[in-house]
Design a protein around this motif. Sequence first.
Motif, PDB file in Angstrom:
ATOM      1  N   PRO A 139       0.836  -1.226   0.000  1.00 55.30           N
ATOM      2  CA  PRO A 139       0.000   0.000   0.000  1.00 55.30           C
ATOM      3  C   PRO A 139       0.853   1.251   0.000  1.00 55.30           C
ATOM      4  O   PRO A 139       2.002   1.225   0.443  1.00 55.30           O
ATOM      5  N   PRO A 140       0.310   2.377  -0.493  1.00 56.48           N
ATOM      6  CA  PRO A 140       1.085   3.625  -0.510  1.00 56.48           C
ATOM      7  C   PRO A 140       1.485   4.047   0.901  1.00 56.48           C
ATOM      8  O   PRO A 140       0.711   3.883   1.847  1.00 56.48           O
ATOM      9  N   ASN A 141       2.677   4.584   1.014  1.00 57.06           N
ATOM     10  CA  ASN A 141       3.173   5.083   2.290  1.00 57.06           C
ATOM     11  C   ASN A 141       2.839   6.583   2.400  1.00 57.06           C
ATOM     12  O   ASN A 141       3.521   7.434   1.838  1.00 57.06           O
TER      13      ASN A 141
ATOM     14  N   ILE B 223       5.860  15.690   1.700  1.00 58.06           N
ATOM     15  CA  ILE B 223       6.986  15.841   0.762  1.00 58.06           C
ATOM     16  C   ILE B 223       6.470  15.810  -0.676  1.00 58.06           C
ATOM     17  O   ILE B 223       6.907  16.589  -1.533  1.00 58.06           O
ATOM     18  N   ALA B 224       5.502  14.923  -0.932  1.00 58.40           N
ATOM     19  CA  ALA B 224       4.931  14.797  -2.274  1.00 58.40           C
ATOM     20  C   ALA B 224       4.235  16.092  -2.692  1.00 58.40           C
ATOM     21  O   ALA B 224       4.379  16.544  -3.840  1.00 58.40           O
TER      22      ALA B 224
ATOM     23  N   SER C 274      14.412   9.158  -6.467  1.00 57.78           N
ATOM     24  CA  SER C 274      15.159   8.892  -5.226  1.00 57.78           C
ATOM     25  C   SER C 274      14.565   7.700  -4.480  1.00 57.78           C
ATOM     26  O   SER C 274      15.297   6.833  -3.992  1.00 57.78           O
ATOM     27  N   TYR C 275      13.241   7.639  -4.394  1.00 60.27           N
ATOM     28  CA  TYR C 275      12.592   6.529  -3.682  1.00 60.27           C
ATOM     29  C   TYR C 275      12.745   5.214  -4.433  1.00 60.27           C
ATOM     30  O   TYR C 275      12.944   4.162  -3.826  1.00 60.27           O
ATOM     31  N   ILE C 276      12.668   5.267  -5.760  1.00 63.45           N
ATOM     32  CA  ILE C 276      12.829   4.031  -6.540  1.00 63.45           C
ATOM     33  C   ILE C 276      14.259   3.519  -6.426  1.00 63.45           C
ATOM     34  O   ILE C 276      14.492   2.314  -6.280  1.00 63.45           O
ATOM     35  N   ASP C 277      15.242   4.445  -6.497  1.00 64.39           N
ATOM     36  CA  ASP C 277      16.642   4.034  -6.346  1.00 64.39           C
ATOM     37  C   ASP C 277      16.907   3.428  -4.977  1.00 64.39           C
ATOM     38  O   ASP C 277      17.766   2.551  -4.833  1.00 64.39           O
TER      39      ASP C 277
ATOM     40  N   THR D 267       6.780   1.873  -1.901  1.00 63.00           N
ATOM     41  CA  THR D 267       5.500   2.373  -1.390  1.00 63.00           C
ATOM     42  C   THR D 267       5.495   3.904  -1.291  1.00 63.00           C
ATOM     43  O   THR D 267       4.454   4.538  -1.477  1.00 63.00           O
ATOM     44  N   LYS D 268       6.660   4.494  -1.010  1.00 61.49           N
ATOM     45  CA  LYS D 268       6.760   5.953  -1.005  1.00 61.49           C
ATOM     46  C   LYS D 268       6.671   6.499  -2.436  1.00 61.49           C
ATOM     47  O   LYS D 268       6.064   7.550  -2.673  1.00 61.49           O
ATOM     48  N   ALA D 269       7.270   5.767  -3.379  1.00 57.57           N
ATOM     49  CA  ALA D 269       7.181   6.164  -4.795  1.00 57.57           C
ATOM     50  C   ALA D 269       5.734   6.132  -5.273  1.00 57.57           C
ATOM     51  O   ALA D 269       5.305   6.986  -6.057  1.00 57.57           O
ATOM     52  N   THR D 270       4.960   5.158  -4.776  1.00 57.15           N
ATOM     53  CA  THR D 270       3.545   5.071  -5.138  1.00 57.15           C
ATOM     54  C   THR D 270       2.784   6.298  -4.691  1.00 57.15           C
ATOM     55  O   THR D 270       1.926   6.816  -5.407  1.00 57.15           O
ATOM     56  N   THR D 271       3.085   6.791  -3.503  1.00 56.77           N
ATOM     57  CA  THR D 271       2.435   8.009  -3.012  1.00 56.77           C
ATOM     58  C   THR D 271       2.708   9.181  -3.950  1.00 56.77           C
ATOM     59  O   THR D 271       1.804   9.972  -4.261  1.00 56.77           O
ATOM     60  N   MET D 272       3.954   9.291  -4.393  1.00 57.81           N
ATOM     61  CA  MET D 272       4.298  10.352  -5.347  1.00 57.81           C
ATOM     62  C   MET D 272       3.479  10.228  -6.627  1.00 57.81           C
ATOM     63  O   MET D 272       2.938  11.217  -7.144  1.00 57.81           O
ATOM     64  N   MET D 273       3.376   9.019  -7.154  1.00 54.36           N
ATOM     65  CA  MET D 273       2.645   8.814  -8.405  1.00 54.36           C
ATOM     66  C   MET D 273       1.156   9.070  -8.247  1.00 54.36           C
ATOM     67  O   MET D 273       0.513   9.619  -9.146  1.00 54.36           O
ATOM     68  N   LEU D 274       0.597   8.700  -7.100  1.00 54.32           N
ATOM     69  CA  LEU D 274      -0.834   8.922  -6.869  1.00 54.32           C
ATOM     70  C   LEU D 274      -1.148  10.407  -6.747  1.00 54.32           C
ATOM     71  O   LEU D 274      -2.154  10.883  -7.286  1.00 54.32           O
TER      72      LEU D 274
END
Length: 267
Positions: free
Chosen positions: A61-63, A69-70, A228-231, A236-243
Motif C-alpha cells: 500500500p502507498p506510504n 513531501i509529495a 530517489s525513492y525508486i533508487d 511504497t513511497k514512490a507510489t504516493t508520489m505517483m498517486l
Amino acid sequence: MKNLTLLWSNFWNRYTWIVRLIILAIIIVIYRWALSGLQVDFGLLKDSYPYIVDFISRLFPPNLSVLDIAIKALIETIQMSLWGTTIGAIISLPIAIASSRNIAPQWLRWLANLLQNAVRSVPSIVLGLLFVAATGLGAPAGMLALSIYTVGYLAKFYQEAIEAVNPRSLESLRVIGASPSQIAQYGILPQILPLSLGYTLWMFEYNIRAASVLGVVGAGGIGFQLKSYIDGFEYTKATTMMLVLLVVVTIIDAISSQLRHRLESMS
C-alpha cells in the motif's frame, strides 16, 4: 500524361476494391516489417508475468507518511511548468510568425522551420542534462529545459494557427499599406488568440508530466523525489508520489479541457 491520368481515374472508379486491397496489403507488409525489426519474444513476455506481478505488489500500500513531501515537490513541479510554458510561449510566437508561409519570406521561413525542427529533435532528458550542467541540480534547470522544450511544439502549433487565418483580412490590410507588424497585430493576433490560448493550456498540462520526467536527471520537482525513492527501493513511497501526481494531472486536465472548449467556441 493526360491520357495516363484519365486511365488511372477510370481504373480507380471501376476497380476501387482492388486498389483498397493493395493498400491494405502494403500496410500489413509495413507492420510485419516493423514487428520483425523489434524481435519481440512473446514466450519471454509470457514467462515474465510473475515478475511484473511481484513488482506491482511492492508498490502497495502507498506510504502516506511522505504525503507532505509529495505535495511540496508537486507544487515545485507546477511552478516549473507554469514558468516554463510561459517563457516558451513568448519565444514561440515570433518564431511562428517567421515560419508562416502567409507572412514571412521564404528564406526566413526556412531558417525558422529549421530552428523548430532542431529544438524538437532534442529529447527533454537531454535538455534537462544540459541545464543541470549549466545551473546545477534543482528546479531552475527544469524550468529552462521546459522552456526550450515548449518552443519546439508551441511554435509549430502557433504556425498552423497563423497559416489558417482568413487571407482576405490580411490582403485588406496590405492594400491600405499596413506594415508587417501591423498586419500581425491587427490581422493575425485577434484571429489566432483563442486557438493559441487553447494550445498553450494543453502544453502547460503536458509540461506537468514532462517535468516529472525531467526530475529523473536532477532537474527538480516530483520526478526527483520519485527517482530517489525508486533508487532506494522505497516503492511504497514512490507510489504516493505517483498517486499525488495522478490526482493533480487529472484535475488540471479536466479544468484545461473545459477552458479549451470555451476558447475554441470563441474562435
